[in-house]
Design a protein around this motif. Structure first.
Motif, PDB file in Angstrom:
ATOM      1  N   LEU A  56      36.805  50.633  41.814  1.00 46.08           N
ATOM      2  CA  LEU A  56      37.749  51.128  40.806  1.00 46.08           C
ATOM      3  C   LEU A  56      38.189  52.467  40.957  1.00 46.08           C
ATOM      4  O   LEU A  56      39.218  52.904  40.837  1.00 46.08           O
ATOM      5  N   ALA A  57      36.954  53.398  41.305  1.00 41.86           N
ATOM      6  CA  ALA A  57      37.262  55.211  41.655  1.00 41.86           C
ATOM      7  C   ALA A  57      38.202  55.118  42.654  1.00 41.86           C
ATOM      8  O   ALA A  57      39.183  55.880  42.545  1.00 41.86           O
ATOM      9  N   LEU A  58      37.768  54.428  43.966  1.00 43.13           N
ATOM     10  CA  LEU A  58      38.671  54.333  45.121  1.00 43.13           C
ATOM     11  C   LEU A  58      40.082  53.684  44.711  1.00 43.13           C
ATOM     12  O   LEU A  58      41.079  54.400  45.210  1.00 43.13           O
ATOM     13  N   GLY A  59      40.306  52.664  43.957  1.00 45.83           N
ATOM     14  CA  GLY A  59      41.826  52.274  43.585  1.00 45.83           C
ATOM     15  C   GLY A  59      42.340  53.131  42.582  1.00 45.83           C
ATOM     16  O   GLY A  59      43.508  53.363  43.085  1.00 45.83           O
ATOM     17  N   SER A 330      53.527  51.112  43.994  1.00 42.69           N
ATOM     18  CA  SER A 330      52.325  51.554  43.370  1.00 42.69           C
ATOM     19  C   SER A 330      51.959  50.545  42.628  1.00 42.69           C
ATOM     20  O   SER A 330      50.464  50.192  42.376  1.00 42.69           O
ATOM     21  N   ASN A 331      52.726  49.715  41.703  1.00 42.14           N
ATOM     22  CA  ASN A 331      52.206  48.765  40.981  1.00 42.14           C
ATOM     23  C   ASN A 331      51.739  47.399  41.816  1.00 42.14           C
ATOM     24  O   ASN A 331      50.808  46.889  41.352  1.00 42.14           O
ATOM     25  N   ILE A 336      47.000  44.679  43.581  1.00 45.59           N
ATOM     26  CA  ILE A 336      45.976  44.198  44.702  1.00 45.59           C
ATOM     27  C   ILE A 336      44.607  44.547  44.436  1.00 45.59           C
ATOM     28  O   ILE A 336      43.482  43.817  44.396  1.00 45.59           O
ATOM     29  N   ILE A 337      44.479  45.578  43.829  1.00 48.71           N
ATOM     30  CA  ILE A 337      43.078  46.121  43.361  1.00 48.71           C
ATOM     31  C   ILE A 337      42.478  45.436  42.210  1.00 48.71           C
ATOM     32  O   ILE A 337      41.258  45.241  42.447  1.00 48.71           O
ATOM     33  N   LEU A 338      43.323  44.957  41.190  1.00 45.95           N
ATOM     34  CA  LEU A 338      42.683  44.313  40.163  1.00 45.95           C
ATOM     35  C   LEU A 338      42.375  42.943  40.483  1.00 45.95           C
ATOM     36  O   LEU A 338      41.468  42.485  40.211  1.00 45.95           O
ATOM     37  N   VAL A 339      43.000  42.338  41.783  1.00 48.85           N
ATOM     38  CA  VAL A 339      42.764  40.920  42.135  1.00 48.85           C
ATOM     39  C   VAL A 339      41.309  41.113  42.971  1.00 48.85           C
ATOM     40  O   VAL A 339      40.368  40.319  42.679  1.00 48.85           O
ATOM     41  N   ILE A 340      41.316  42.211  43.575  1.00 45.43           N
ATOM     42  CA  ILE A 340      39.970  42.227  44.478  1.00 45.43           C
ATOM     43  C   ILE A 340      38.744  42.563  43.275  1.00 45.43           C
ATOM     44  O   ILE A 340      37.638  42.131  43.424  1.00 45.43           O
TER      45      ILE A 340
END
Length: 625
Positions: A56-59, A330-331, A336-340
């Motif tokens: 989450l920090a990286l995302g 960006s969205n 993609i971050i949320l899916v991961i």
């Protein structure tokens, strides 16, 4: 020794456990409850922290950097587009000024106009085929021009097309150009209607006006030329310059904030507040800057607005970018971050279940045993595996506690049996209400046989009063029964005190079968008899009952007694019952409290009284059938 736990005792244990659990949960904040729950959830939480926190920090950092970069790039790109649009519009407006100079500096056109303007002033509309032909030749190379007209204080001279509306209100703003000398004057967009011998056209146009001078001595001739230009020209320039994948809207406004050109023709001529709101209008005109950029939130949408003033006139070119389209990439990255993250959460849950089972299994077993105990089975025991760990110690303590509870419940069970025997004996000793009614009936007939009529009537009244008071144990009676109850009470009191108080009952037929909390009139009437008429031999009490117009039932008890002072009335209306108003353990405040408990807080008593003017008590009830 094991015994079967009584159902009532087991239920009490379960309810007590539930209450204790709820109270414990209330004391612990929700964010701390996860830490105080089972070991399985603690393992899951630890895995979440170790696996999701870096992701989450990286995302978040990636999303913030990409958003900032896109914002800077798009803002820079929008400024370049705005500059390009402003330059294109300035160039096009310059062309129109050059075309205007070709018209007003043409000696043949000026001569024709002077000749036409000197004609009979009674003829307002003038035209000339020669003039029209000359103008057509000049503007044939530019299709942006809708029409050319000439105005003087006396005449409207048609050049190309004639205005449909040539009233003073429409013409006078253009005649103000006569005060500008040789300067150009620009006019905002309007819907122009043009007519000729063939057709009629409705076109949105903006106008350029200039006064005409003599070629010989440069003196004004009192005529202005008006060049009407199609608004579509500016719209096409803005659309061509801002053509891209982003949602960029480009439009033009004048110095006072009115829209000159806009993709939606319905807002032409309106204030820029229609598309940017009050905040956008204030931000654009609060300073004297020729160009600027600012963020704006309008109608729930976040926008980036940049504007630039033209060099040709005081018009302003505005570009509006929607952040939704700006941050589309960006969205997508955020999705993609949320899916991961969701996949990692599922993996963490499965891992936590596998790792926590070996630790939580003994605890879950003990929880099942505790639930059996809560349901009443005290024969269960925890079988330790002799590992001498914390679970074995916990199981031994659990077994000791169950054994102890088993012994205590046996004692409670014996005490309850003794209590039931005592309650049964008490019930057997109670007087049966029917026996009481029959006994009173026998006393009445005995009194009649002995010609004690007053005593017989009092016994009859008392019997009726008790039947209504005791009833079947219900909290409510019909209004007719409540009236009968108070009448029985008044009959008995007359025999007791021999007073001369007249009682009048006014009962609407439609409310006879409605129900009311019982014993609400008798305390009020008793209070009036004992306190309102202490110094008087005669008096009147009126009892009324009917429906309220706004809904509900209203009782009114009105007497012409000595009344009460204001402080006592105020105290009673605040439901503070002084001891003097309590009669037979039932006071006015008690009546009000019973009504509110049975019917609800909006209902109850309202007391009005003045010294020497009697007392008026209203009782408001719902319609209960």
């Amino acid at each position: 020794m094991s015994i079967l736990v009584p159902e009532r005792v087991a239920t009490t244990m379960t309810q007590a456990s539930d209450v204790a659990t709820q109270q414990r949960h209330k004391r612990i904040p929700s964010w701390m409850y996860t830490w105080t729950s089972s070991i399985r959830y603690k393992w899951m939480l630890l895995l979440f922290l170790f696996s999701l926190t870096p992701l989450l920090a990286l995302g978040f950092i990636s999303y913030s950097i990409s958003k900032s970069t896109i914002n800077n790039k798009v803002t820079e790109y929008s400024e370049q587009l705005l500059k390009q649009t402003a330059e294109n519009i300035d160039t096009r407006l310059g062309i129109y000024k050059d075309m205007m100079m070709q018209v007003v500096n043409n000696n043949d056109i000026v001569t024709m106009l002077r000749t036409l303007d000197r004609t009979d002033p009674d003829q307002y509309d003038l035209d000339s085929l020669s003039l029209t032909t000359k103008l057509s030749t000049i503007i044939a190379i530019n299709q942006d021009i809708q029409s050319i007209s000439f105005l003087s204080p006396q005449h409207f001279i048609k050049g190309i097309y004639r205005w449909n509306d040539r009233s003073l209100d429409k013409v006078s703003p253009f005649l103000q150009t006569l005060e500008d000398g040789s300067n150009f004057r620009w006019f905002s967009t309007r819907l122009g209607t043009y007519v000729d011998s063939l057709n009629t056209q409705n076109v949105h146009v903006f106008s350029l006006a200039k006064q005409i001078y003599k070629m010989s001595d440069d003196s004004p001739v009192g005529i202005i030329a008006v060049l009407d230009i199609r608004e579509d020209v500016l719209k096409e320039i803005g659309a061509r310059t801002t053509k891209s994948n982003m949602d960029i809207a480009s439009f033009v406004i004048d110095g006072s904030g009115h829209i000159i050109s806009f993709p939606d023709s319905r807002v032409l001529g309106k204030s820029v507040k229609e598309v940017l709101g009050e905040d956008g209008y204030t931000e654009m005109f609060r300073g004297a800057m020729d160009e600027s950029v600012f963020p704006l939130k309008y109608q729930g949408e976040r926008l980036i607005v940049n504007y630039k003033k033209l060099h040709t006139n005081d018009w302003i070119v505005v570009n509006v970018i929607s952040e939704a389209s700006l941050y589309k990439d960006s969205n997508r990255l955020l999705q993609i971050i949320l899916v991961i993250a969701f996949i990692c959460i599922l993996f963490s849950i499965l891992t936590a279940i596998l790792l926590a089972n070996s630790i939580s299994k003994p605890i879950l077993k003990m929880i099942r045993l505790m639930r059996q105990v809560m349901s009443g089975d005290l024969t269960v025991r925890f079988k330790a595996k002799r590992r001498n760990d914390e679970f074995d110690i916990l199981g031994e303590n659990f077994n000791y506690m169950v054994t102890r509870i088993d012994g205590l419940l046996e004692t409670v069970y014996e005490e309850q049996n003794h209590k039931r025997v005592a309650e049964l004996k008490a019930l057997q000793a109670q007087i049966n209400p029917h026996f009481l009614y029959n006994t009173l009936d026998i006393i009445k007939w005995t009194a009649l046989l002995q010609k004690a009529n007053h005593a017989a009537e009092m016994v009859s009244l008392l019997s009726r009063l008790l039947r209504i008071s005791l009833g079947k144990g219900e909290e409510t009676v019909t209004i007719e029964e409540e009236i009968e109850h108070v009448q029985c009470y008044l009959g008995i009191q007359k025999f007791r005190f021999n007073f001369n108080i007249e009682t009048f009952v006014h009962l609407d037929e439609e409310v006879r079968t409605y129900r009311t909390p019982k014993l609400i009139l008798q305390p009020i009437v008793e209070n009036a008899i004992l306190h309102a008429f202490t110094d008087r031999e005669t008096g009147e009490i009126h009892i009324r009952c009917g429906l309220l117009p706004e809904g509900g039932v209203r009782f009114e008890v009105v007497d012409n007694g000595r009344g009460m002072d204001a402080s006592l009335v105020q105290s009673l209306n605040r439901h503070v019952a002084p001891s003097v108003d309590k009669v037979s353990g039932i006071g006015l405040a008690n009546v009000d409290e019973r009504i509110k408990l049975i019917c609800g807080k909006p209902y109850g008593l309202d007391i009005q009284s003045e010294p020497g003017a009697g007392t008026h008590i209203r009782i408001r009830l719902p319609e209960m059938k």
